[in-house]
Design a protein around this motif. Structure first.
Motif, short mmCIF file in Angstrom:
data_model
loop_
_atom_site.label_atom_id
_atom_site.label_comp_id
_atom_site.label_asym_id
_atom_site.label_seq_id
_atom_site.Cartn_x
_atom_site.Cartn_y
_atom_site.Cartn_z
N GLN B 401 1.01 -1.35 0.26
CA GLN B 401 0.11 -0.16 -0.35
C GLN B 401 0.95 1.59 0.13
O GLN B 401 0.64 2.52 -1.02
CB GLN B 401 -0.47 0.20 0.71
CG GLN B 401 -1.39 1.60 1.58
CD GLN B 401 -2.51 1.40 0.90
OE1 GLN B 401 -3.83 0.63 0.25
NE2 GLN B 401 -3.81 2.62 1.44
N ASN B 404 2.46 1.73 -3.71
CA ASN B 404 1.39 2.35 -4.36
C ASN B 404 1.16 3.56 -3.74
O ASN B 404 1.16 4.24 -5.26
CB ASN B 404 0.16 1.32 -3.40
CG ASN B 404 -0.31 0.56 -5.02
OD1 ASN B 404 -1.14 1.04 -5.14
ND2 ASN B 404 1.01 -0.25 -5.74
N GLU B 405 1.14 3.90 -2.66
CA GLU B 405 0.33 5.32 -2.44
C GLU B 405 1.94 5.80 -2.51
O GLU B 405 1.97 7.26 -3.67
CB GLU B 405 0.99 5.52 -1.28
CG GLU B 405 -0.41 5.24 -0.70
CD GLU B 405 -0.53 5.26 1.14
OE1 GLU B 405 0.17 5.65 1.56
OE2 GLU B 405 -1.45 5.09 1.44
N LEU B 408 2.23 6.95 -6.78
CA LEU B 408 1.31 7.43 -7.46
C LEU B 408 1.19 9.34 -6.69
O LEU B 408 0.34 9.66 -7.19
CB LEU B 408 -0.16 6.80 -7.09
CG LEU B 408 -0.52 5.21 -7.45
CD1 LEU B 408 -1.46 4.97 -7.62
CD2 LEU B 408 -0.03 6.11 -9.34
N GLN B 410 0.54 10.59 -4.27
CA GLN B 410 -0.08 10.44 -3.56
C GLN B 410 0.46 10.79 -1.81
O GLN B 410 -0.75 11.24 -0.66
CB GLN B 410 -1.27 9.19 -3.42
CG GLN B 410 -1.35 8.66 -4.80
CD GLN B 410 -2.39 10.23 -5.22
OE1 GLN B 410 -3.75 10.76 -3.63
NE2 GLN B 410 -2.52 9.96 -6.38
#
Lengths: 276, 435, 300
Positions: B401, B404-405, B408, B410
């Motif tokens: 996770q 991913n963050e 991306l 984020q």
């Protein structure tokens, strides 16, 4: 004038054709992929029409797993589950719809509430129960519960029955018939279409269900086709065209079933769900 | 009367003989492997059964995946579990902590008090939990950088740069080459890409890959904590973040969705079909290339390192054999298991499947490895394994996770990794002390 | 109680007894068991340790719980109304008085019987940003095709679209409802000069409201428990567990429960998740029933 003809005949047909095309595509894609070989699968973007048609895939798919054995197993499981669904839910829905008794609606809502219970945790406890009964690795946990009703199907048939006029039952009762006779002679004939609906849904569900058989069956020779499909997916590879070929074969019986029952199906639901 | 009595005695004798049996025991052995690997396993079981009439093993194939063991768990709970099971080594500590596995420390000691020294060290480490042994290592793998020689040449670079004899390339060098290979179309979407270090759909761009590469430590077992905020791991994530940003995070996602969607068949692996020039992946790709892209001109080398002169690294996973709780024939199951996971079993498996063994002496037998595989074998010496934690799967998912963050765009690396620590450490706390 | 009532009670219970027995044997124990587990810490093996409200406190602080709840509600709030509209549209399509309509019905129902497994594979090809048919369609209208797989903002929407391929089942039920409306109602409306649209909103729609309610309740339970599609689409990929979509955008509630129970072996926490879910869904269902009273027309 022209507009009217277009509106009544041509436009509906065009829209209908477009929708059917969209809905047919997944099935077409599955079948098309099933006829491709490795070279065709590697090509990007994927071709719309496989050429050449690799019929060999179907032979390989059937040989990759004990296909015939699994097919027979699926048939047995589905037949059992469908029978259970048809028999139990008709009786139960009748009790919830055609007889007025104290506490009926409250109990019915309890039954509906069970639709909202997620399966993972109850799965474990349920497994414990069946383990204690020594039913693991048999078809019993998969078939026996269907003879005790399922909320979704009970709901469906009950809706249907609420629409059949009360007078029918009352008249029979006044003639002195007992409830079982009323059920079998008066109401059951009217219920046939609704039961056919439940039969189709139950059959399709049982045919495609892989999680429950996966949990309860341990001997490979007892697996149904739905689990068989899982075998085409290896750890780092997927036998793609074989998987599609197998999936096509798995779907065909259900398609045939639908065409056969289509008649009852439409009629049946017709009298059913409209009433409250 | 006498005749009947004789019959009864005879029957009783026969029955009691049958009961003592000759001590034949029947074991069940489950695996979620599928052909062709499972064919090799089945052949091995047949060999065992022939040589051991007293311990007969039934081989059962069970669909499943590495960390999803719903079927095993329900079966073991219900007392209908297998005697021997094939378990992803990474999850041994977790399953042991949950109480799913039988402690085999005593059996190991009886067989050979120095058994540990026969196995690759990192593999043995994964079989331990709280000082006890719960599994026997089976096979293993390793990860390298694959590169497409033609694509590298076309971008104006000499593929000889990648030769492992020269040591690992630096990430900066690799980036230079990779960005030169990137191609986009009119709309700006990527049609060809040099390298996506953090992709995990067709390659092994995991958090562990780069965390280890940057020299990070993922857990402090003595202190009973996971350490995702280790400065080197943060640096690794920063590297991934910057790479993603330079390429345009959403554009990379679109490229991946286009050429490597979920359940993409290996025939269409973007590296195999020449859409991606470099990728980090494992030895199983060798088979794919052989079957689906035999004409691919490629090479393998070390995973690139952050700075010139850094020591290269890789990490390994693999499988193991365990005895789930509730087995009624622990000693016999262990006998079977130790044969499978011993030199004979592992040799048969290596030859049959081209996976790598964890039995040290086999690793030194060059005849077992074809030339392409040799490099993978060599780097086992510099390979890490993931820390054996009772919250292994949770940690993995949380790290994913976070990755991913970060890629991306984020979240910044430190915050993302801190969240991982906050989520996992409280759960880990329940199992302390770990050693 | 009058003798008639007593007899009805006896008969009623008799007919319903299979369900009562099934409920008692196969459902009460698991339900109570999971309730008890929700107050413990339990891996599924060994002993269950009592921790009182620990799981529930943890739940409210768990970002994944909120993520899963958000994902599920987002999906449901989108999927249920869209599902009803699409099903009614399909039903109208199946209702057309053209000769080959039964072939049409079969084709529209076809995707509902394909194993979801295989359907998901096919779906992934269709939404391919570069070559997928759906993406081409977007480009036809001059829109940049959204990335339904890789863009966390669109993944749930993608699943909602995928779910519409299964609208054939509910459509058949709506079809029946439409077919049950007496034709003379339409004929007299026609005479009064009402057009097709007016007829639909004035006659058809009100009279199929009971079916709409039925479909909403069913859609609600399916939506809240959406599991298989996300499981199939994300359970794949390279070694190791999956994230349930980019940024966990496809981590649905039941998927989270499943992971917690079987991947993380935390049965106690999973049970707590189950109960919170159950209570919330019952409340939602209750609201739907209450709200439905205002717009459902039952035939006299």
């Amino acid at each position: 004038m022209l507009r009217k003809i277009l509106g009544l005949k041509v436009l509906p047909r065009i829209v209908l054709l477009l929708m059917c095309l969209v809905y047919f595509l997944p099935f077409y894609w599955m079948v098309a992929t099933s006829f491709k070989d490795n070279a065709q699968l590697s090509s990007f973007p994927p071709s719309i029409f496989p050429s050449p048609l690799v019929w060999r895939n179907y032979v390989d798919a059937v040989n990759y797993i004990p296909f015939l054995q699994f097919l027979v197993n699926s048939l047995v499981l589905t037949a059992g589950a469908t029978l259970g669904a048809m028999v139990s839910n008709s009786l139960i829905a009748y009790g919830f719809a055609r007889i007025a008794w104290k506490g009926r609606d409250a109990l019915f809502y309890v039954a509906i509430a069970t639709i909202f219970i997620p399966f993972p945790v109850t799965l474990v406890a349920l497994f414990d129960i069946f383990a204690r009964l020594h039913w693991i690795d048999t078809y019993l946990p998969l078939i026996v519960p269907t003879f005790f009703g399922q909320a979704f199907y009970m709901f469906l048939i009950r809706q249907f029955l609420m629409g059949v006029p009360k007078e029918l039952s009352d008249a029979a009762r006044m003639d002195g018939a007992n409830e079982l006779t009323i059920f079998s002679s008066v109401i059951l004939p009217l219920m046939k279409p609704a039961i056919a609906v439940v039969a189709i849904f139950a059959a399709v569900n049982a045919w495609n269900d892989f999680l429950t058989p996966l949990i309860y069956l341990q001997t490979e020779s007892r697996y149904p086709l739905s689990i068989g499909l899982q075998f085409y997916r290896a750890e780092h590879t997927v036998s793609f065209s074989l998987l599609m070929a197998a999936s096509t074969l798995v779907v065909l019986p259900v398609v045939a079933l639908f065409f056969f029952f289509q008649r009852f199906f439409i009629e049946g639901v017709s009298l059913g769900a409209v009433k409250g | 009367m006498k005749k009947t009595f004789l019959w009864v005695v005879a029957a009783a004798v026969v029955l009691s003989l049958a009961a003592c049996g000759g001590g034949k025991v029947s074991l069940t052995f489950w695996t979620s492997h599928t052909p062709p690997d499972s064919d090799t396993l089945k052949a091995m079981v047949d060999v065992w059964n022939k040589a051991n009439p007293a311990i007969q093993v039934k081989f059962v194939q069970v669909p499943g995946s590495e960390t999803d063991v719903a079927k095993l768990m329900t079966a073991v709970r219900g007392g209908t579990g297998p005697d021997v099971y094939f378990l992803d080594r990474f999850t041994v500590a977790q399953r042991a902590a949950a109480g799913v596995l039988t402690d085999i420390t005593a059996q190991v000691k009886k067989q050979d008090p120095n058994l540990a020294s026969q196995y690759v060290p990192y593999a043995w480490a994964e079989t331990q939990f709280k000082g006890k042994t719960y599994a026997l290592p089976f096979d293993t793998d390793s990860r390298v950088l694959y590169y497409n020689k033609d694509m590298v040449k076309a971008a104006g670079f000499d593929p000889a740069m990648f030769d492992p004899a020269k040591g690992p390339l630096t990430l900066a060098e690799v980036q230079r080459i990779a960005f030169r290979i990137n191609k986009t179309d009119k709309s700006g979407a990527y049609t060809q890409v040099g390298f996506i270090p953090y992709d995990t759909t067709f390659s092994q761009g995991w958090h562990y890959t780069w965390g280890f590469d940057f020299g990070g430590k993922f857990a402090d077992l003595a202190a009973g904590k996971v350490t995702p905020t280790d400065p080197n791991i943060v640096k690794a994530f920063q590297f991934l973040h910057d790479w993603a940003k330079a390429m345009g995070p959403q554009k990379v996602q679109t490229f991946i969705s286009t050429y490597s969607p979920p359940n993409n068949p290996p025939q269409q692996n973007p590296f195999l079909i020449g859409k991606v020039a470099m990728m980090v992946s494992g030895d199983w790709v060798l088979n794919w290339i052989r079957m689906y892209a035999p004409n691919l001109s490629y090479g393998v080398t070390y995973i690139p390192v952050p700075n010139k002169g850094d020591k290269p690294s890789t990490w390994s996973g693999g499988w193991s054999l365990v005895i789930p709780t509730g087995s009624k024939h622990v000693d016999q199951a262990y006998k079977f298991m130790s044969w499978m996971a011993g030199p004979e079993g592992q040799k048969a498996y290596t030859v049959g499947t081209l996976h790598m063994p964890t039995w040290l002496s086999l690793l030194n037998d060059a005849s077992l490895f074809d030339p392409q595989h040799l490099f993978f074998k060599q780097i086992l010496d510099i390979s890490y394994s993931r820390p054996p934690l009772p919250v292994g799967a949770l940690y993995w998912d949380a790290l994913t996770q976070a990755e991913n963050e970060v890629t991306l765009d984020q979240q910044d690396p430190m915050t993302a990794l801190q969240k991982v620590a906050d989520a996992v450490n409280p759960q880990l706390a329940q199992y302390l002390p770990l050693e | 109680m009058t003798p008639a009532n007593r007899r009805n009670l006896k008969n009623g219970l008799l007919f319903v007894s299979p369900w009562i027995l099934g409920f008692a044997f196969f459902q009460i124990y698991p339900i109570l068991y999971s309730l008890r587990l929700s107050f413990t810490r339990y891996s599924g093996f060994g002993n269950a340790v009592d921790i009182g409200l620990g799981n529930f406190i943890r739940l409210f602080q768990d970002p994944l719980f909120w993520q899963a709840a958000y994902n599920t509600l987002y999906y449901t709030v989108l999927a249920v109304p869209v599902g009803v509209v699409v099903a009614i549209a399909l039903a109208l399509a199946m209702h057309q008085r053209v000769r080959e309509v039964s072939a049409y019905r079969a084709l529209l129902y076809l995707p509902s019987i394909l194993p979801l497994f295989a359907l998901s594979f096919v779906w992934v090809v269709f939404v391919n940003p570069r070559y997928g048919l759906l993406s081409e369609l977007f480009r036809l209208f001059g829109i940049d095709p959204p990335d339904f797989i890789g863009n966390p903002a669109f993944t749930k929407l993608g699943l909602v679209l995928l779910a519409q391929l299964g609208a054939g089942g509910p459509a058949l039920i709506f079809l029946a409802g439409i077919q049950a409306i007496p034709r003379d109602l339409f004929e007299s409306a026609e005479i009064d000069g009402a057009g097709a649209l007016r007829q639909f909103f004035g006659i058809t729609l009100p009279l199929i409201t009971p079916v709409i309610l039925y479909d909403i309740i069913l859609g609600l339970s399916y939506g809240l428990q959406v599991f298989t599609q996300a499981y199939v689409i994300t359970a794949g990929g390279e070694a190791g567990a999956s994230t349930a979509g980019p940024l966990n955008s496809l981590l649905f509630y039941v998927l989270y429960i499943y992971k917690t129970a079987f991947q993380y072996t935390e049965m106690g926490y999973a049970s707590a998740l189950v109960w919170v879910f159950f209570i919330i869904s019952l409340v939602m269902a209750l609201f739907v029933f209450r709200w439905a009273r205002r717009w459902v027309h039952y035939e006299a």
